[in-house]
Design an enzyme around this catalytic site. Sequence first.
Site, mmCIF file in Angstrom:
data_model
loop_
_atom_site.group_PDB
_atom_site.id
_atom_site.type_symbol
_atom_site.label_atom_id
_atom_site.label_comp_id
_atom_site.label_asym_id
_atom_site.label_seq_id
_atom_site.Cartn_x
_atom_site.Cartn_y
_atom_site.Cartn_z
ATOM 1 N N PRO A 165 0.755 -1.044 -0.064
ATOM 2 C CG PRO A 165 -0.326 -1.063 1.978
ATOM 3 C CD PRO A 165 0.666 -2.094 1.164
ATOM 4 C CG ASN A 166 -0.215 4.459 1.286
ATOM 5 O OD1 ASN A 166 -1.344 4.861 0.492
ATOM 6 N ND2 ASN A 166 -0.481 3.929 2.217
#
Length: 155
Positions: free
Chosen positions: A15-16
């Site tokens: 994530p991210n």
Amino acid sequence: MAKTVDQTIYVLNGPNLNLLGTREPQTYGHATLADVEKLCAETAAQFGLKADCRQSNREGELIDFIHEAHARKAVGIVINAGAYSHTSIALHDALVAVTIPTVEVHISNIHARENFRHHSFTAMAAFATLCGFGIDGYRLAIDGLAARVGAKAKA
Ligand code: CA2
């Protein structure tokens, strides 16, 4: 003569990490995810390996990628599960289940940051962990993985 098929390693980003190069350069540098994936492809090719690079913001999709790596007989995994490293027993269990040699990478030095980043569940399923080398950690991880699986540098 039969054509040889490149052995594949999976490079999984969590994530991210799709935001790399766009924010927080003091922590994560200026390189983008595309730069990371290019570096991985080039490094893997030096050992006659193919890097299959995936990114997801979803825990379940990352687990699916690990299962896919197993189904496709990948010879190794490099994983930066981002914040899921610190929380996800499910990702740990998926890595343990597939028994594919795995290296964990973190761009930043997680041990010099907040306490909640000091523990990694996914690291417990990896044979090695690298952190704090910036994106060069991915190159070093593939070097180490190649040595582990006996892939020799091409002349
Ligand atoms: O240092 C690493 O590689 C991390 O895995 C990055 C994660 C963080 O939660 C881990 O503790 C350490 C965060 C990824 C966020 O990536 C961004 C990149 C650019 C801008 C904003 C976030």
